[in-house]
Enzyme design. Structure first.
Site, PDB file in Angstrom:
ATOM      1  N   LEU A   1      -7.619 -29.702 -23.408  1.00 42.69           N
ATOM      2  CA  LEU A   1      -8.592 -28.611 -23.307  1.00 42.69           C
ATOM      3  C   LEU A   1      -9.966 -29.002 -23.864  1.00 42.69           C
ATOM      4  CD1 LEU A   1      -9.097 -25.420 -22.969  1.00 42.69           C
ATOM      5  CD2 LEU A   1      -8.495 -25.285 -25.387  1.00 42.69           C
TER       6      LEU A   1
ATOM      7  N   ASP B   1     -15.879  -9.867 -29.071  1.00 44.52           N
ATOM      8  CA  ASP B   1     -16.652  -8.749 -29.615  1.00 44.52           C
ATOM      9  C   ASP B   1     -15.756  -7.755 -30.369  1.00 44.52           C
ATOM     10  OD1 ASP B   1     -18.979  -7.338 -30.100  1.00 44.52           O
ATOM     11  OD2 ASP B   1     -18.908  -6.234 -28.208  1.00 44.52           O
TER      12      ASP B   1
ATOM     13  N   HIS C   1     -15.070 -10.724 -39.102  1.00 42.75           N
ATOM     14  CA  HIS C   1     -15.344 -12.088 -38.622  1.00 42.75           C
ATOM     15  C   HIS C   1     -14.277 -13.048 -39.157  1.00 42.75           C
ATOM     16  CE1 HIS C   1     -19.035 -10.541 -37.094  1.00 42.75           C
ATOM     17  NE2 HIS C   1     -19.657 -10.455 -38.251  1.00 42.75           N
TER      18      HIS C   1
HETATM   19  C1  IPE Z   1     -22.281 -10.599 -27.923  1.00 43.92           C
HETATM   20  O1  IPE Z   1     -21.888  -9.575 -28.765  1.00 43.92           O
HETATM   21  C2  IPE Z   1     -22.479 -11.869 -28.697  1.00 43.92           C
HETATM   22  C3  IPE Z   1     -21.259 -12.494 -29.232  1.00 43.92           C
HETATM   23  C4  IPE Z   1     -20.036 -12.073 -29.074  1.00 43.92           C
HETATM   24  C5  IPE Z   1     -21.473 -13.700 -29.981  1.00 43.92           C
HETATM   25  P1  IPE Z   1     -22.947  -8.578 -29.438  1.00 43.92           P
HETATM   26  O2  IPE Z   1     -22.154  -7.615 -30.231  1.00 43.92           O
HETATM   27  O3  IPE Z   1     -23.975  -9.365 -30.151  1.00 43.92           O
HETATM   28  O4  IPE Z   1     -23.608  -7.896 -28.168  1.00 43.92           O
HETATM   29  P2  IPE Z   1     -24.139  -6.412 -27.957  1.00 43.92           P
HETATM   30  O5  IPE Z   1     -25.183  -6.180 -28.997  1.00 43.92           O
HETATM   31  O6  IPE Z   1     -22.973  -5.492 -28.110  1.00 43.92           O
HETATM   32  O7  IPE Z   1     -24.662  -6.402 -26.555  1.00 43.92           O
HETATM   33  C1  IPE Z   2     -18.563 -10.104 -32.498  1.00 43.85           C
HETATM   34  O1  IPE Z   2     -18.331  -8.972 -33.255  1.00 43.85           O
HETATM   35  C2  IPE Z   2     -18.932 -11.320 -33.334  1.00 43.85           C
HETATM   36  C3  IPE Z   2     -20.358 -11.713 -33.265  1.00 43.85           C
HETATM   37  C4  IPE Z   2     -21.261 -11.180 -32.472  1.00 43.85           C
HETATM   38  C5  IPE Z   2     -20.788 -12.757 -34.166  1.00 43.85           C
HETATM   39  P1  IPE Z   2     -19.524  -8.037 -33.715  1.00 43.85           P
HETATM   40  O2  IPE Z   2     -20.061  -8.549 -35.007  1.00 43.85           O
HETATM   41  O3  IPE Z   2     -20.500  -7.869 -32.621  1.00 43.85           O
HETATM   42  O4  IPE Z   2     -18.759  -6.658 -33.987  1.00 43.85           O
HETATM   43  P2  IPE Z   2     -19.137  -5.229 -33.433  1.00 43.85           P
HETATM   44  O5  IPE Z   2     -19.353  -5.371 -31.966  1.00 43.85           O
HETATM   45  O6  IPE Z   2     -20.375  -4.815 -34.148  1.00 43.85           O
HETATM   46  O7  IPE Z   2     -17.960  -4.375 -33.746  1.00 43.85           O
HETATM   47 MG    MG Z   3     -20.670  -6.627 -31.017  1.00 46.68          MG
END
Ligand code: IPE
Ligand code: IPE
Ligand code: MG
Length: 241
Positions: free
Chosen positions: A133, A22, A39
């Site tokens: 792995l 995240d 990303h």
């Molecule tokens: C969880 O992160 C999903 C992934 C890392 C793929 P999100 O950013 O989507 O989750 P919330 O919205 O903070 O709970």
């Molecule tokens: C995690 O990073 C990747 C995915 C959920 C695909 P985010 O895109 O949720 O990035 P933040 O949490 O908004 O910073």
């Molecule tokens: Mg996120």
């Protein structure tokens, strides 16, 4: 600075580590870029972490790459993420093979674009014989989706007379999940400072140790992975006993 790698006790390694990757969007925004830049940079962390897990001798590494709820993001971001997925899978297959890594997926792949599904199947096939792995990508995955699906599978088996109500136990339920034959995670890591599960492996995380770091995913490196393992090894797991 000495690496935490030397502090890892090889005799009590976690078998399965799951990661909620995240903070990509915030990482990019803090630098004045579009979210997709985060990303793109997160791919480096995926590569580093996979390599670190393989080198350490971890059996399973599950990465939460895209949730069911993530389909609700702006179309531009969803498209960019899918393109990134396809590109990365294609580029990384030789490295996975070099490192003896087998690719698996969990999630509702039927919702992925056709070319993404094709590339995934190809990579899964080409790495299927690897014995090191197992890298499990959670794609279009959410735990509630998975649990509802398991209930449907078991319900159908009941209707078909393949199983009796009295026979339904934790093992039967586990076997109806997409993680069938994958051991439950010993350790779950979430980056970016959020301390929640976000619909990830709700059943499987029942007794996992949880580790949260403030670092955003694109900054996550091997050393961070080793630190999490060392922290895990200093905990006492009681399993309610
Ligand atoms: C969880 O992160 C999903 C992934 C890392 C793929 P999100 O950013 O989507 O989750 P919330 O919205 O903070 O709970
Ligand atoms: C995690 O990073 C990747 C995915 C959920 C695909 P985010 O895109 O949720 O990035 P933040 O949490 O908004 O910073
Ligand atoms: Mg996120």
């Amino acid at each position: 600075m000495p690496s935490s790698k030397n502090l890892i006790d090889k005799n009590c390694l976690p078998k399965h580590i799951a990661i909620i990757m995240d903070g990509n969007g915030r990482w990019a925004k803090e630098r004045g870029y579009e979210r997709i830049y985060g990303h793109q940079n997160g791919v480096v962390s995926v590569r580093e972490t996979t390599e670190a897990a393989a080198e350490t001798g971890i059996d399973y590494l599950t990465l939460y790459a895209f949730s069911t709820e993530n389909w609700g993001r702006p179309q531009k971001e969803v498209d960019a993420l899918m393109e990134l997925l396809v590109d990365t899978i294609e580029k990384e297959t030789p490295t996975l093979n070099k490192n003896n890594v087998r690719l698996l997926t969990i999630g509702d792949l039927s919702r992925l674009p056709l070319n993404a599904r094709g590339k995934l199947q190809k990579c899964i096939g080409e790495t299927a014989k690897n014995t090191g792995l197992s890298l499990v990508l959670a794609l279009s995955y959410s735990s509630r989706w998975e649990i509802v699906n398991a209930a449907k599978t078991i319900g159908q088996a009941l209707l078909d007379g393949k199983i009796r109500v009295e026979e339904i136990d934790e093992q039967v339920f586990s076997d109806a999940l997409t993680t069938k034959s994958i051991p439950d995670p010993d350790l779950m890591i979430r980056t970016s400072g959020e301390e929640r599960i976000s619909n990830f492996l709700l059943w499987q995380l029942a007794y996992s140790e949880l580790y949260f770091t403030k670092k955003h995913w694109p900054d996550f490196r091997k050393e961070d992975f080793y630190q999490a393992i060392v922290d895990y090894q200093n905990r006492e797991r009681r399993f309610g006993k």
